[in-house]
Design a protein around this motif. Structure first.
Motif, short mmCIF file in Angstrom:
data_model
loop_
_atom_site.label_atom_id
_atom_site.label_comp_id
_atom_site.label_asym_id
_atom_site.label_seq_id
_atom_site.Cartn_x
_atom_site.Cartn_y
_atom_site.Cartn_z
N LYS A 10 0.84 -1.19 0.00
CA LYS A 10 0.00 0.00 0.00
C LYS A 10 0.88 1.24 0.00
N VAL A 11 0.77 1.99 -1.06
CA VAL A 11 1.48 3.26 -1.17
C VAL A 11 0.46 4.32 -1.57
N PRO A 12 0.67 5.53 -1.14
CA PRO A 12 -0.25 6.59 -1.53
C PRO A 12 -0.19 6.85 -3.04
N VAL A 13 -1.36 6.92 -3.65
CA VAL A 13 -1.42 7.16 -5.08
C VAL A 13 -2.49 8.20 -5.37
N LEU A 14 -2.12 9.20 -6.14
CA LEU A 14 -3.05 10.22 -6.60
C LEU A 14 -3.18 10.06 -8.12
N ASP A 38 -7.33 2.17 -2.56
CA ASP A 38 -7.00 3.20 -1.56
C ASP A 38 -6.47 4.48 -2.21
N SER A 39 -6.42 4.50 -3.52
CA SER A 39 -5.92 5.69 -4.21
C SER A 39 -6.99 6.78 -4.22
N LYS A 40 -6.55 7.98 -4.58
CA LYS A 40 -7.47 9.10 -4.73
C LYS A 40 -7.57 9.42 -6.21
N LEU A 41 -8.79 9.53 -6.73
CA LEU A 41 -9.02 9.83 -8.13
C LEU A 41 -9.65 11.20 -8.27
N SER A 42 -9.07 12.00 -9.15
CA SER A 42 -9.58 13.34 -9.38
C SER A 42 -9.67 13.60 -10.88
N VAL A 64 -0.50 19.35 -3.90
CA VAL A 64 0.10 19.76 -2.62
C VAL A 64 -0.71 19.20 -1.45
N GLU A 65 -2.03 19.27 -1.53
CA GLU A 65 -2.87 18.73 -0.46
C GLU A 65 -2.62 17.23 -0.29
N PHE A 66 -2.48 16.52 -1.40
CA PHE A 66 -2.23 15.09 -1.33
C PHE A 66 -0.88 14.81 -0.69
N ARG A 68 0.82 16.70 1.32
CA ARG A 68 0.75 17.05 2.75
C ARG A 68 0.00 15.98 3.55
N SER A 69 -1.05 15.42 2.97
CA SER A 69 -1.79 14.37 3.69
C SER A 69 -0.93 13.14 3.88
N VAL A 70 -0.09 12.83 2.91
CA VAL A 70 0.82 11.70 3.04
C VAL A 70 1.87 12.00 4.10
N GLU A 71 2.42 13.20 4.07
CA GLU A 71 3.41 13.59 5.09
C GLU A 71 2.81 13.51 6.49
N ASN A 72 1.59 14.00 6.64
CA ASN A 72 0.94 13.97 7.95
C ASN A 72 0.67 12.54 8.41
N ALA A 73 0.32 11.68 7.48
CA ALA A 73 0.07 10.27 7.85
C ALA A 73 1.34 9.56 8.27
N LEU A 74 2.47 10.00 7.75
CA LEU A 74 3.75 9.37 8.08
C LEU A 74 4.38 9.91 9.37
N SER A 75 3.91 11.07 9.81
CA SER A 75 4.54 11.65 11.01
C SER A 75 3.76 11.36 12.29
#
Length: 75
Positions: A10-14, A38-42, A64-66, A68-75
């Motif tokens: 599972k890796v973050p994917v936009l 689990d990816s985000k589709l836009s 940028v929002e994506f 930042r959300s990944v950074e926040n999930a990792l911290s």
């Protein structure tokens, strides 16, 4: 590859795409979303292959929002 899950990590994917892209049909983005639930589709309505230029402000904001959300999930 049906019947096997090649996407076990599972890796973050936009996934971002123009919904009127003649080079990469929006159907491809839907397939990616199905393979990576689990990816985000836009989608960018009425935009083609250069949606990231035509809608640069929205594209940059969502990217940028994506990130930042990944950074926040990792911290």
């Amino acid at each position: 590859v049906h019947g096997t899950n090649r996407y076990e990590k599972k890796v973050p994917v936009l996934i971002m795409a123009g919904d009127d892209d003649p080079l990469v049909p929006s159907k491809n983005s839907l397939i990616l979303k199905e393979l990576l639930p689990d990816s985000k589709l836009s989608f960018f309505p009425n935009r083609r292959h250069c949606f990231f230029i035509e809608e640069a402000v929205r594209f940059n904001r969502e990217a940028v929002e994506f990130i930042r959300s990944v950074e926040n999930a990792l911290s």
